[in-house]
Design a protein around this motif. Structure first.
Motif, PDB file in Angstrom:
ATOM      1  N   ARG A   1      35.900  57.294  44.348  1.00  0.00           N
ATOM      2  CA  ARG A   1      35.580  56.317  43.328  1.00  0.00           C
ATOM      3  C   ARG A   1      34.165  56.309  42.897  1.00  0.00           C
ATOM      4  O   ARG A   1      33.905  56.171  41.690  1.00  0.00           O
ATOM      5  CB  ARG A   1      35.447  54.843  44.217  1.00  0.00           C
ATOM      6  CG  ARG A   1      35.613  53.528  43.081  1.00  0.00           C
ATOM      7  CD  ARG A   1      35.563  52.281  44.087  1.00  0.00           C
ATOM      8  NE  ARG A   1      35.494  51.152  42.941  1.00  0.00           N
ATOM      9  CZ  ARG A   1      34.968  50.121  43.241  1.00  0.00           C
ATOM     10  NH1 ARG A   1      34.663  49.724  44.620  1.00  0.00           N
ATOM     11  NH2 ARG A   1      35.098  49.122  42.390  1.00  0.00           N
TER      12      ARG A   1
ATOM     13  N   GLY B   1      34.312  59.395  40.454  1.00  0.00           N
ATOM     14  CA  GLY B   1      35.264  59.367  39.360  1.00  0.00           C
ATOM     15  C   GLY B   1      36.186  60.401  39.003  1.00  0.00           C
ATOM     16  O   GLY B   1      35.995  61.475  39.412  1.00  0.00           O
TER      17      GLY B   1
ATOM     18  N   VAL C   1      28.520  51.978  31.780  1.00  0.00           N
ATOM     19  CA  VAL C   1      29.207  51.471  33.016  1.00  0.00           C
ATOM     20  C   VAL C   1      28.665  50.220  33.458  1.00  0.00           C
ATOM     21  O   VAL C   1      29.406  49.239  33.576  1.00  0.00           O
ATOM     22  CB  VAL C   1      28.961  52.594  34.164  1.00  0.00           C
ATOM     23  CG1 VAL C   1      29.452  51.920  35.351  1.00  0.00           C
ATOM     24  CG2 VAL C   1      29.657  54.000  33.733  1.00  0.00           C
TER      25      VAL C   1
ATOM     26  N   SER D   1      30.280  55.806  38.949  1.00  0.00           N
ATOM     27  CA  SER D   1      31.250  55.750  37.895  1.00  0.00           C
ATOM     28  C   SER D   1      31.921  54.656  37.613  1.00  0.00           C
ATOM     29  O   SER D   1      32.571  54.249  36.636  1.00  0.00           O
ATOM     30  CB  SER D   1      32.379  56.955  38.133  1.00  0.00           C
ATOM     31  OG  SER D   1      33.210  56.185  39.094  1.00  0.00           O
ATOM     32  N   TYR D   2      31.610  53.642  38.399  1.00  0.00           N
ATOM     33  CA  TYR D   2      32.262  52.085  38.241  1.00  0.00           C
ATOM     34  C   TYR D   2      30.922  51.131  38.082  1.00  0.00           C
ATOM     35  O   TYR D   2      30.019  51.492  38.852  1.00  0.00           O
ATOM     36  CB  TYR D   2      33.129  51.929  39.272  1.00  0.00           C
ATOM     37  CG  TYR D   2      32.621  51.699  40.751  1.00  0.00           C
ATOM     38  CD1 TYR D   2      32.115  50.703  41.221  1.00  0.00           C
ATOM     39  CD2 TYR D   2      32.568  53.037  41.524  1.00  0.00           C
ATOM     40  CE1 TYR D   2      31.577  50.680  42.424  1.00  0.00           C
ATOM     41  CE2 TYR D   2      32.290  52.965  42.576  1.00  0.00           C
ATOM     42  CZ  TYR D   2      31.681  51.932  43.149  1.00  0.00           C
ATOM     43  OH  TYR D   2      31.264  51.805  44.481  1.00  0.00           O
ATOM     44  N   LYS D   3      31.222  50.192  37.684  1.00  0.00           N
ATOM     45  CA  LYS D   3      30.279  48.920  37.866  1.00  0.00           C
ATOM     46  C   LYS D   3      30.044  48.370  39.006  1.00  0.00           C
ATOM     47  O   LYS D   3      31.003  47.897  39.715  1.00  0.00           O
ATOM     48  CB  LYS D   3      30.483  47.948  36.500  1.00  0.00           C
ATOM     49  CG  LYS D   3      29.534  46.844  36.580  1.00  0.00           C
ATOM     50  CD  LYS D   3      29.645  45.807  35.423  1.00  0.00           C
ATOM     51  CE  LYS D   3      28.655  44.840  35.302  1.00  0.00           C
ATOM     52  NZ  LYS D   3      29.120  43.999  33.840  1.00  0.00           N
TER      53      LYS D   3
END
Length: 605
Positions: free
Chosen positions: A183, A186, A216, A275-277
């Motif tokens: 995660r 990504g 992001v 890769s994520y908020k």
């Protein structure tokens, strides 16, 4: 090992397997295979042919200790493995006459790490003809090997072939699960080899871009952590030395003072690469190198836009550690950082000015007047008087003007450019000629007026000296890694418009050009990741080149010896072989087994 572990055995040149006549009598339920694979097992421990083809089947489990990569793992307690209980006796473990399960040794490490019994099917053993962990098919001794694929895993499996030392995080830093790794990196950048990498190598798979981080939604966190790192760097070094019981950095235990800037700069980098908020509550171990203390600060920033330590620094208050205790010598963070933004205003000077009660540049200049409490060097006074220029941004036009001026001076002394020397002349003394010509032209400020320092003479036999130092070093010496021995001018340039700008001129041998580019482009934290990764591989990376020890000798890579993969084996990246020279930055990445990142993708804050 003096005492043979009971129940589980691992192939290691047969050392654990000698004297075994019957698997059931030895109470062996699992055989852990590594580099040597199933083919190395005695016949009585070989699984049935159909089991080899389809992977391991579930017969039972074992609780014992295992040694992997020099680390002794504790016994797996039956009370800590979750809903599945381990059999308590040898008779319960495995009915007589049934072949033991063959699994890759990462099965046991994951069981111990997760505290529960994992399905053996997900950890198939290395087969007789399976590629090694470097992605190469092992050849007969003496035949050599060729790289044929990914250096981490086989192409059709995400089963980890190695759990590197860095996967186990340091004090207060939890290890990352496979799902968390995937995660964080990504799906676009993830590949099967990422499952078994050290955290340092995993981080180097990412792209570090401010623009991407903005999209992001995490850039405000990265900026806050970067600001904390800057304040800490104004107070103390961010270099490290090996220290038993210290924090885990790469595969080495190092001593980090409370609030060491390395912690914050490392955390800022992994937030920028995420890769994520980040939303809600960030947990320890959710991100690489983020333990409890940093996770708490990230959650404060998510909730309020700031955190306690950041506000203390901004208001020049003493900062508290993670236990709530005041840290001595941390008052004045914002002011001391401001002072340190000037050339020749180092850590000692900025602390002295703070301790004298000076809170602005104007205060410093006033205290340095005749009869005042402070004495300044001419170079420090020049920096203070031209602080707006020296602290301002340099424009592209000013950079081009400086480049053209230096190139013209080099041409005047018969050298074609900064980095390729004339074949019939020595480099000795070139940096002094450059300085003299630039001062004569009024472009470089002279030493009696402003900062104008020259590093020279260190390139004479520098590779041999570095080899000797590397031979004597044991462990991690980050300060030495970050320095180089190039002939170097540290000065202040006066533009045609009358602006004063910092100028660095570096004289680099052609053979070291690519390494120097990687080192000087940086950023600092990205270089730290690269050099720790090289250490993990058994090599040493600097702005001068790549080296590795072989017995009592040190060799240059790749001109004198091939590089090493994460298994400590010699290998050649695809397209490489004896005689190929390092010419580009991409070449440096390839020798380290890393994906190439353009300079704008290395923007660790």
């Amino acid at each position: 090992m003096s005492k043979r572990p009971k129940g589980v055995f691992r192939t290691a040149s047969g050392s654990f397997l000698e004297g075994i006549k019957d698997a059931s009598e030895a109470s062996i339920t699992h055989v852990l295979t590594g580099d040597m694979g199933i083919a190395a097992l005695p016949a009585q421990l070989q699984p049935p042919q159909e089991t080899q083809q389809r992977g391991a089947s579930v017969h039972g489990a074992a609780g014992c200790c295992e040694v992997s990569k020099g680390r002794t793992l504790p016994p797996l307690s039956v009370s800590q493995v979750g809903s599945k209980r381990l059999p308590d006796s040898d008779s319960q473990r495995k009915p007589s006459g049934i072949s033991p399960i063959c699994v890759h040794y990462t099965w046991l490490e994951r069981c111990l790490s997760d505290g529960r019994l994992l399905d053996e099917v997900a950890f198939p053993p290395t087969g007789p003809a399976a590629p090694s962990k470097s992605g190469r098919v092992e050849e007969e001794p003496g035949q050599g090997a060729s790289a044929t694929g990914d250096p981490a895993t086989t192409a059709d499996s995400e089963t980890p072939k190695e759990v590197h030392g860095s996967v186990k995080a340091g004090d207060g830093e939890e290890s990352l699960s496979l799902q968390q790794r995937r995660r964080w990196l990504g799906e676009e950048l993830w590949h099967p080899g990422c499952a078994c990498m050290s955290l340092t190598e995993l981080v180097l798979q990412a792209e570090f871009s401010e623009e991407r981080c903005q999209r992001v939604g995490n850039e405000h966190i990265a900026q806050a952590l970067t600001e904390l790192a800057k304040y800490e760097r104004a107070l103390q070094d961010d270099y490290t030395k090996e220290e038993p019981g210290g924090d885990l950095v790469g595969n080495y235990r190092v001593g980090l003072l409370p609030g060491n800037p390395l912690r914050y700069s490392r955390a800022a980098a992994v937030v920028r690469g995420c890769s994520y908020k980040l939303e809600g509550a960030v947990q320890p171990g959710q991100l690489p190198f983020v333990g409890q203390a940093i996770a708490r600060q990230i959650n404060e920033i998510l909730a309020t836009g700031t955190c306690g330590a950041l506000e203390d620094f901004r208001w020049d208050r003493p900062v508290r550690d993670s236990k709530g205790q005041l840290r001595p010598g941390t008052a004045g963070g914002r002011t001391r950082l401001m002072f340190r933004s000037l050339p020749l205003a180092g850590r000692s000077a900025s602390k002295q000015w703070w301790d004298l009660g000076l809170r602005s540049f104007e205060d410093v200049l006033a205290a340095a007047q005749p009869g005042g409490t402070l004495s300044l060097t001419p170079a420090q006074r020049f920096s203070l008087e031209h602080r707006d220029d020296l602290r301002g941004d340099t424009t592209a036009e000013e950079v081009e003007e400086m480049r053209a001026a230096v190139a013209a001076v080099i041409e005047a002394v018969s050298y074609p450019d900064l980095l390729v020397t004339h074949p019939t002349r020595s480099r000795e003394g070139v940096v002094d000629l450059l300085k003299e010509r630039l001062v004569q032209q009024g472009r470089l400020m002279p030493p009696h007026e402003a900062m104008c320092q020259v590093q020279s003479g260190l390139l004479r036999n520098h590779i041999q000296r570095m080899k000797q130092e590397h031979l004597l070093e044991r462990g991690i010496h980050t300060q030495r890694q970050m320095m180089d021995r190039f002939d170097h001018i540290y000065g202040i340039y006066c533009t045609k418009a009358g602006k004063y700008r910092r100028l660095d001129v570096i004289i680099v041998p052609p053979s070291e050009w690519a390494f120097a580019l990687v080192g000087w482009i940086g950023p600092r934290q990205f270089n730290r990741f690269l050099r720790l990764h090289a250490l993990d591989l058994g090599m040493a990376l600097s702005s001068h080149g790549l080296m590795r020890k072989v017995g009592s000798q040190v060799y240059l890579v790749p001109s004198e010896r091939p590089p090493l993969n994460r298994e400590g084996q010699e290998w050649w990246p695809p397209g490489w072989g004896p005689g190929k020279a390092v010419e580009t930055q991409r070449d440096v990445f390839e020798l380290l087994g890393l994906p190439y990142r353009e300079p704008w993708e290395r923007d660790c804050p």
